[in-house]
Write an enzyme that holds these catalytic residues in place. Structure first.
Site, PDB file in Angstrom:
ATOM      1  N   GLU A 335       0.847  -1.359   0.023  1.00 40.81           N
ATOM      2  CA  GLU A 335       0.129   0.249  -0.275  1.00 40.81           C
ATOM      3  C   GLU A 335       0.526   1.191  -0.039  1.00 40.81           C
ATOM      4  O   GLU A 335       0.517   2.246   0.717  1.00 40.81           O
ATOM      5  CB  GLU A 335      -0.932  -0.069   1.060  1.00 40.81           C
ATOM      6  CG  GLU A 335      -2.145  -1.236   1.024  1.00 40.81           C
ATOM      7  CD  GLU A 335      -2.931  -1.290   2.247  1.00 40.81           C
ATOM      8  OE1 GLU A 335      -3.954  -1.650   2.109  1.00 40.81           O
ATOM      9  OE2 GLU A 335      -2.400  -1.076   3.368  1.00 40.81           O
TER      10      GLU A 335
HETATM   11  N1  IFG Z   1      -4.414  -4.071   4.500  1.00 38.85           N
HETATM   12  C1  IFG Z   1      -3.061  -3.622   4.997  1.00 38.85           C
HETATM   13  C2  IFG Z   1      -2.946  -3.811   6.650  1.00 38.85           C
HETATM   14  C3  IFG Z   1      -4.239  -3.654   7.346  1.00 38.85           C
HETATM   15  C4  IFG Z   1      -5.050  -4.612   6.638  1.00 38.85           C
HETATM   16  C5  IFG Z   1      -6.516  -4.517   7.350  1.00 38.85           C
HETATM   17  C6  IFG Z   1      -2.026  -5.715   4.402  1.00 38.85           C
HETATM   18  C7  IFG Z   1      -0.666  -6.071   3.682  1.00 38.85           C
HETATM   19  C8  IFG Z   1      -5.504  -4.131   5.117  1.00 38.85           C
HETATM   20  N2  IFG Z   1      -2.008  -4.212   4.225  1.00 38.85           N
HETATM   21  O1  IFG Z   1      -2.743  -6.192   4.477  1.00 38.85           O
HETATM   22  O2  IFG Z   1      -1.962  -2.788   7.145  1.00 38.85           O
HETATM   23  O3  IFG Z   1      -4.601  -2.311   7.352  1.00 38.85           O
HETATM   24  O4  IFG Z   1      -7.271  -5.618   7.112  1.00 38.85           O
END
Ligand code: IFG
Length: 525
Positions: A335
């Site tokens: 992200e």
């Molecule tokens: N995606 C984000 C996490 C967390 C997650 C919550 C990943 C690799 C959503 N990154 O999962 O930091 O916020 O479900």
């Protein structure tokens, strides 16, 4: 009294006696035991071994490691059985009535973590190639005893083990979970409690997500403000916290003693606000950001075109690598919406080289497959199959953590108090009913290093809340990682899981009592 009545009474008494004798020494059936993960092979011989106050655990030879494993088992059995089981050493097999742990180097099929458990009416014989295999077999012994064996105070016996032979070894070498200690901080004792439960289900990795926008949780001596300032808070504005290097090493050792490897993660270049708030120079603006206690993602980035950033990262990796016996350091990479792709790629390439220079291998979220993967870099598939497929195309192994199947912070259903559902609602059956080697056609078994079930902590803030999301789904992931897929099916698993309700209660686990499972109401054994 007429003779006939007397005869009827006598006969009735005889029938009662037969029933009582039958029940008391009812032959047990090893193949009907509710083991999770389900073992590779079980053959029952229909009788039982009794643990008595004469029973001890003998280890072959003088190995400290085997003594520790024997003592671990004794410490798990003695509080509830009160049998005063001791660990003794011997040069060959002990006198009947005892448990015997030994190593043999000759059973290739068992590999690094497999074991063979032979139980007769006279002895319990646990053999493995490596100590880790003995430790995994010890968990099986625990599960072959009544659930009340896990209680912390004296329980009524008898303490019987069904006789037969179990040969067992894992399908995947990496079977883990992840705890996000950045969004909400978890104490050393809470992490150790989770490690105990991972061990019970034969898992062998705990990935710690040590840094994010909301908190930096590991002391870095060359950059002290990371924890002094960046560790001060958490989601919701609580007091946060961090692990000193001594506390982190304590966690690593506690895990190692249970044959569990800690994989530390420093997420970058995104998910970095806690560091950016701690050191102005890490920001392209040259100004430190404010501490952040919300739950947005994708707004932060290291300044990838400043040399000081790489000096910082190298110091962090150096100190963390020195504290981490495991072979992997996780560098995140997810992200990074605030980092241009033309900056992201060279950044991730350069950070991979730093990790390797400090003697470690790289693990990272699947976006890293957009960069050039170094030979041993492993891609953790969480969101985009096409990224993981890019990783396979570059010859990388994949760690399977598909959010729609394996994210422990997903709600069970729309009524769940904790968790989110951006990927899916994951009830216990959905968490179990998938095969990593058949989820994405282009990702084959030989491309897969293993499975990991991550728990993100935006919506939970303590161990009991974490347990509600982790259990009972965790034991399903443990079975997916351990048991051959041809031995796995929900209808069989849910019956075994039903008996683990009593075990989880005995271990004070605050599990979600899914309505899909007919939980045993009492200890059937
Ligand atoms: N995606 C984000 C996490 C967390 C997650 C919550 C990943 C690799 C959503 N990154 O999962 O930091 O916020 O479900």
């Amino acid at each position: 009294m007429k003779k006939t009545k007397l005869k009827r009474l006598a006969f009735g008494g005889l029938v009662m006696t037969v029933i009582l004798v039958q029940t008391a020494c009812k032959p047990s059936d090893l193949s009907k035991e509710n083991l999770i993960p389900r073992p590779v092979s079980v053959s029952a011989t229909g009788s039982s071994f009794d643990l008595t106050d004469q029973t001890d655990i003998f280890i072959q030879g003088e190995s400290v490691e085997l003594k520790q494993i024997g003592q671990y088992l004794a410490d798990k059995l003695n509080p509830s059985t009160a049998l005063g089981i001791e660990v003794k050493t011997t040069v060959d097999a002990p006198v009947p009535g005892n448990i015997f742990l030994s190593l043999s180097g000759s059973d290739a099929e068992l590999g690094e973590e497999g074991y063979e458990l032979t139980i007769t009416g006279k002895t319990v014989n646990l053999v493995a190639n490596k100590p880790a295999g003995l430790f995994r077999g010890v968990q099986t012994i625990r599960q072959l005893l009544p659930a009340k064996v896990e209680m912390g105070d004296k329980q009524k016996g008898p303490w019987k083990l069904a006789t037969g032979v179990i040969r067992d070894y894992p399908a995947y070498g990496y079977r883990g979970s992840m705890l996000d200690v950045a969004r909400h901080f978890f104490t050393v004792d809470e992490v150790k409690s989770l490690i105990d439960k991972l061990a019970y289900y034969k898992m062998n990795v705990l990935h710690l997500h040590l840094s994010d926008d909301q908190g930096w949780r590991i002391e870095i001596k060359s950059w002290p403000n990371l924890t002094a300032h960046g560790g001060k808070t958490e989601v919701g504005g609580g007091e946060g916290g961090f692990y000193t290097q001594e506390q982190y090493s304590d966690i690593v050792k506690y895990a190692q003693d249970r044959y569990i490897t800690i994989v530390p993660e420093i997420d970058m270049p995104g998910h970095t606000n806690a560091a950016l708030a701690s050191y102005a120079e890490l920001n392209c603006s040259g100004k430190a950001t404010e501490l952040y206690t919300g739950t947005e993602v994708g707004f932060s980035t290291f300044c990838t075109n400043k040399e000081v950033t790489y000096k910082f990262i190298d110091d962090v990796i150096r100190e963390l690598a020195a504290l981490t016996p495991g072979e992997y350091l996780h560098i995140g990479g997810d992200e990074s919406h605030a980092t241009k792709i033309e900056d992201y790629i060279p950044f991730m390439n350069r950070v991979q080289d730093m990790v390797i220079a400090h003697g470690k291998k790289v693990l990272a979220w699947d976006e890293i497959a957009l960069a050039t993967l170094k030979p041993n870099t492993v891609v953790q598939y969480w969101a985009k199959a096409e990224n993981a497929i890019k990783g396979v195309a570059q010859g990388a192994k994949v760690l399977m953590s598909p959010a729609q199947n394996a994210y422990l912070d997903m709600q069970y259903d729309s009524t769940s108090v904790f968790g989110m559902h951006w990927a899916a609602y994951i009830e216990v059956d959905k968490g179990y009913n998938w095969d990593p080697a058949n989820l994405v056609p282009e990702i084959k078994k030989e491309n897969i290093m293993g499975i990991e079930a991550p728990l993100w902590s935006e919506t939970i803030s303590n161990l009991k809340e974490a347990e509600y999301l982790i259990f009972p789904r965790l034991s399903g992931y443990a079975e997916i990682g351990w048991t051959p897929v041809e031995l796995r099916n929900w209808d069989n698993y849910k019956i075994r899981l039903a008996s683990h309700g009593e075990r989880m209660k005995a271990m004070n686990i605050n599990f979600f009592p899914s309505k899909l499972v007919l939980w045993d109401s009492k200890d059937k054994k």
